[in-house]
Design a protein around this motif. Structure first.
Motif, PDB file in Angstrom:
ATOM      1  N   TYR A 288       2.263   9.714 -11.266  1.00 12.65           N
ATOM      2  CA  TYR A 288       2.989   9.897 -10.017  1.00 12.65           C
ATOM      3  C   TYR A 288       2.046  10.233  -8.862  1.00 12.65           C
ATOM      4  N   GLY A 289       0.916  10.890  -9.164  1.00 12.01           N
ATOM      5  CA  GLY A 289      -0.077  11.126  -8.128  1.00 12.01           C
ATOM      6  C   GLY A 289      -0.621   9.813  -7.590  1.00 12.01           C
ATOM      7  N   ILE A 290      -0.927   8.892  -8.497  1.00  3.04           N
ATOM      8  CA  ILE A 290      -1.413   7.577  -8.078  1.00  3.04           C
ATOM      9  C   ILE A 290      -0.315   6.814  -7.355  1.00  3.04           C
ATOM     10  N   LEU A 291       0.903   6.890  -7.871  1.00  2.00           N
ATOM     11  CA  LEU A 291       2.018   6.201  -7.222  1.00  2.00           C
ATOM     12  C   LEU A 291       2.225   6.747  -5.812  1.00  2.00           C
ATOM     13  N   GLY A 292       2.056   8.059  -5.654  1.00  2.00           N
ATOM     14  CA  GLY A 292       2.179   8.659  -4.331  1.00  2.00           C
ATOM     15  C   GLY A 292       1.114   8.149  -3.370  1.00  2.00           C
ATOM     16  N   LEU A 293      -0.127   8.049  -3.852  1.00  2.00           N
ATOM     17  CA  LEU A 293      -1.185   7.520  -3.009  1.00  2.00           C
ATOM     18  C   LEU A 293      -0.908   6.066  -2.618  1.00  2.00           C
ATOM     19  N   LEU A 294      -0.403   5.285  -3.581  1.00  2.00           N
ATOM     20  CA  LEU A 294      -0.060   3.898  -3.269  1.00  2.00           C
ATOM     21  C   LEU A 294       1.111   3.834  -2.290  1.00  2.00           C
ATOM     22  N   GLY A 295       1.960   4.852  -2.319  1.00  2.00           N
ATOM     23  CA  GLY A 295       3.058   4.909  -1.361  1.00  2.00           C
ATOM     24  C   GLY A 295       2.572   5.136   0.066  1.00  2.00           C
TER      25      GLY A 295
ATOM     26  N   ALA B 174      -1.344   0.403 -15.787  1.00  2.00           N
ATOM     27  CA  ALA B 174      -0.094   0.795 -16.446  1.00  2.00           C
ATOM     28  C   ALA B 174       1.075   0.731 -15.465  1.00  2.00           C
ATOM     29  N   LEU B 175       0.825   1.113 -14.224  1.00  2.00           N
ATOM     30  CA  LEU B 175       1.883   1.050 -13.213  1.00  2.00           C
ATOM     31  C   LEU B 175       2.290  -0.399 -12.946  1.00  2.00           C
ATOM     32  N   VAL B 176       1.328  -1.301 -12.987  1.00  2.00           N
ATOM     33  CA  VAL B 176       1.643  -2.732 -12.850  1.00  2.00           C
ATOM     34  C   VAL B 176       2.488  -3.188 -14.027  1.00  2.00           C
ATOM     35  N   ALA B 177       2.118  -2.743 -15.226  1.00  2.00           N
ATOM     36  CA  ALA B 177       2.884  -3.122 -16.413  1.00  2.00           C
ATOM     37  C   ALA B 177       4.316  -2.617 -16.336  1.00  2.00           C
TER      38      ALA B 177
ATOM     39  N   GLY C  93       5.947  -2.438 -13.579  1.00  2.00           N
ATOM     40  CA  GLY C  93       6.580  -3.061 -12.425  1.00  2.00           C
ATOM     41  C   GLY C  93       6.625  -2.167 -11.214  1.00  2.00           C
ATOM     42  N   LEU C  94       5.858  -1.062 -11.263  1.00  2.00           N
ATOM     43  CA  LEU C  94       5.878  -0.090 -10.170  1.00  2.00           C
ATOM     44  C   LEU C  94       4.787  -0.342  -9.145  1.00  2.00           C
ATOM     45  N   ALA C  95       3.823  -1.180  -9.505  1.00  2.00           N
ATOM     46  CA  ALA C  95       2.731  -1.519  -8.605  1.00  2.00           C
ATOM     47  C   ALA C  95       2.377  -2.984  -8.796  1.00  2.00           C
ATOM     48  N   SER C  96       1.715  -3.535  -7.805  1.00  2.00           N
ATOM     49  CA  SER C  96       1.221  -4.909  -7.896  1.00  2.00           C
ATOM     50  C   SER C  96      -0.281  -4.897  -7.656  1.00  2.00           C
TER      51      SER C  96
ATOM     52  N   THR D  27       5.336  -1.242  -5.352  1.00  2.00           N
ATOM     53  CA  THR D  27       6.427  -2.219  -5.261  1.00  2.00           C
ATOM     54  C   THR D  27       7.709  -1.497  -4.855  1.00  2.00           C
ATOM     55  N   PRO D  28       8.754  -2.230  -4.484  1.00  2.00           N
ATOM     56  CA  PRO D  28      10.035  -1.576  -4.197  1.00  2.00           C
ATOM     57  C   PRO D  28      10.517  -0.730  -5.380  1.00  2.00           C
TER      58      PRO D  28
END
Length: 207
Positions: free
Chosen positions: A13-20, A53-56, A58-61, A78-79
């Motif tokens: 989620y830290g990485i997802l937040g940065l990607l956000g 893993a986030l790409v796998a 579907g949370l990141a591209s 990703t959305p």
């Protein structure tokens, strides 16, 4: 969305937040983890692998790009990733989980010697000083306009206030603990701790 291959972690989620905030390369993500690692310390290899893993999930591209004749991958949220990040933000926060190797050594220091104990205390002091220096660097970047994510000073200020407070408390504790231990004959004996424990039980620290 593809099926999940593993459970998402705080690092996920830290990485997802940065990607956000904006797209990142794995190197840029690792830079941010080193910069603000007090809350999400992890092996650098995990930071480099987690976007895959986030790409796998579907949370990141991922998009390949050229830089100075070298190929690198830049990841974007990703959305579905934004929806998952929003869901995580709204969930009740889990309790903090501390893993201080030095404090574990202090806990069992009566099975070792006094020099080992003093070394562990010094490791806590060194961590506090590095954490304080890291927070000072982030503060400097925001005051000079060199921050990597403009417009977030109000959020960064909240987290840095805690980081600075934690570092200062740890430094104060380390100075006090060293003073106590140097008066002990060894780690197997010391002053009667009843008064100290009573004070701590009342919520009062001795430093």
């Amino acid at each position: 969305m593809p099926g999940r291959t593993k459970k998402l972690t705080s690092v996920s989620y830290g990485i997802l937040g940065l990607l956000g905030l904006r797209p990142h390369t794995p190197y840029e993500l690792a830079q941010q983890f080193r910069r603000s690692g007090t809350f999400w310390a992890t092996a650098e290899s995990v930071v480099y692998n987690e976007p895959k893993a986030l790409v796998a999930h579907g949370l990141a591209s991922a998009a390949a790009e050229a830089s100075g004749g070298r190929r690198r991958t830049r990841y974007s949220i990703t959305p579905a990733g934004r929806a998952e990040l929003r869901r995580w933000l709204s969930d009740p926060a889990a309790e903090p989980q501390f893993q201080f190797d030095a404090m574990m050594k202090i806990l069992f220091s009566d099975l070792g010697d006094k020099d080992d104990l003093l070394g562990a205390i010094e490791a806590m002091r060194a961590w506090a000083d590095r954490t304080q220096a890291g927070a000072a660097m982030i503060t400097h970047d925001h005051t000079t306009g060199d921050e990597p994510y403009p417009g977030r000073a109000h959020i960064v200020g909240l987290t840095q206030a805690y980081r600075v407070g934690l570092a200062q408390m740890t430094r104060q504790w380390a100075d006090w603990a060293e003073q106590q231990v140097r008066c002990w004959p060894d780690t197997h004996s010391g002053p009667d701790p009843t008064g100290l424990l009573t004070r701590l039980g009342a919520g009062r620290t001795p430093w």
